[in-house]
Design an enzyme around this catalytic site. Structure first.
Site, short mmCIF file in Angstrom:
data_model
loop_
_atom_site.label_atom_id
_atom_site.label_comp_id
_atom_site.label_asym_id
_atom_site.label_seq_id
_atom_site.Cartn_x
_atom_site.Cartn_y
_atom_site.Cartn_z
CD GLU A 146 6.49 6.24 2.72
OE1 GLU A 146 5.10 6.01 2.86
OE2 GLU A 146 7.15 6.74 1.70
CD GLU A 162 4.90 3.29 -1.23
OE1 GLU A 162 3.99 3.39 -2.04
OE2 GLU A 162 5.08 3.30 0.09
#
Ligand SMILES: *[C@@H]1O[C@H](CO)[C@@H](O)[C@H](O)[C@H]1NC(C)=O
Ligand SMILES: *[C@@H]1O[C@H](CO)[C@@H](O)[C@H](O)[C@H]1NC(C)=O
Ligand SMILES: *[C@@H]1O[C@H](CO)[C@@H](O)[C@H](O)[C@H]1NC(C)=O
Length: 306
Positions: free
Chosen positions: A235, A124
């Protein structure tokens, strides 16, 4: 070989190539015994066995560049690994990630290499420097050019070692992958890891009733941007407790609905999946499939059978 034997072999292939099914694991405060306790609980969870672990760093907590003790724990428990190198800590920090990777290869060799599903360079990082990442104070990040440079460093590090040929990629949020600024980075990746949480997507109608459709839309737009690279779910999850987020209500019932719809569909379609998360005691919102305890309990808060 007879046709019937060939057909029997072909029928056996899906189990041979079963997708990776695991959880995300942090590193803070964990030693080898803690990782082994978690990996064994994940494997022995009632209703669904999880045998893979996604990591965010190669470095053992509290050290400069000692390999993370999740590696010997994985070897002892037969747990496959989606390795992660933290990429937002500056070039010196990344050099330590590489040093830990090199040391792990020297120390554990093919016992380690045999368990590696892939290597994610960063997590991320690009999301954190986009406007919504900045607005959410999500911390330091880096742009796609830095990730590409680090990917080539990892490819050089593993060439000719027990990890040679392992897929090297990057994990980011679905809305990062669909930004065309990432096209060159996508070209450098062997796989794309996608993180997507309808619970947090407050600009959409994000009640649990829409969550399955929202997640698979996020996945599908990532696949459309992927230049044909495999897209792994790195995720996702729904909280069992904590504050509401837009129309999203955290509850055990809603977490079970989300699991039944999203996780079971991913497993049925053989998509590599690292769910968020086995246990996150004390967190709010809490996404943990099990409650408190060391090692984590093997009885989940809701049924995991698909
Ligand atoms: C698209 O990606 C570029 C490069 O990473 C970034 O600067 C920009 O903010 C992104 N745009 C949005 C809307 O997130
Ligand atoms: C970021 O912050 C905005 C505004 O507070 C919020 O609506 C949004 O859900 C957040 N996004 C993520 C991914 O956390
Ligand atoms: C969830 O979405 C997938 C992908 O669109 C779909 O195939 C599946 O039927 C949906 N599940 C439910 C329970 O609606």
């Amino acid at each position: 070989m007879r046709t019937s034997q060939i057909l029997a072999l072909v029928a056996a292939l899906p189990s041979t190539f079963a997708a990776y099914k695991g959880f995300n694991y942090g590193s803070t405060g964990r030693d080898q015994a803690a990782f082994e306790g978690e990996f064994n609980s994940a494997k022995n969870l009632a209703g669904s066995s999880y045998t893979s672990a996604r990591l965010y760093t190669m470095i053992q907590d509290g050290t400069t560049n000692t390999p993370i003790s999740a590696i010997p724990a994985a070897i002892n428990t037969g747990t496959t690994l989606l390795l992660g190198l933290w990429a937002s800590g500056g070039d010196a920090g990344f050099a330590n990630e590489l040093a830990a990777l090199n040391a792990a290869i020297s120390q554990y060799g093919s016992a380690f290499g045999d368990l590696v599903a892939g290597i994610s360079v960063g997590s991320e990082d690009i999301y954190r420097i986009t406007p919504i990442g900045v607005e959410n104070n999500s911390g330091a990040g880096v742009g796609p050019g830095v990730i590409q440079n680090y990917i080539s460093q990892v490819r050089s590090a593993i060439a000719g070692t027990a990890l040679a040929g392992k897929p090297v990629g990057h994990v980011d949020t679905y809305n990062v992958w669909t930004n065309s600024s990432q096209n060159a980075l996508i070209g450098s990746c062997d796989f794309l890891g996608v993180d997507a949480y309808p619970y947090y997507e407050t600009t959409k109608a994000n009640s649990i009733a829409n969550a399955n459709a929202t997640f698979w839309d996020d996945y599908d737009v990532t696949v459309a941007a992927s230049q044909g690279k495999p897209v792994w779910i790195t995720e996702t999850g729904w909280p069992v407790s904590g504050p509401s987020s837009g129309q999203a209500v955290a509850s055990v019932d809603n977490a079970k609905t989300y699991y039944d719809d999203v996780a079971c569909h991913a497993f049925a379609n053989d998509i590599n999946t690292w769910w968020y998360i086995l246990q996150d005691t004390g967190a709010s919102p809490s996404f943990g499939l099990v409650g408190a305890g060391t090692p984590p309990p093997t009885t989940p808060l809701y049924s995991l059978s698909c």
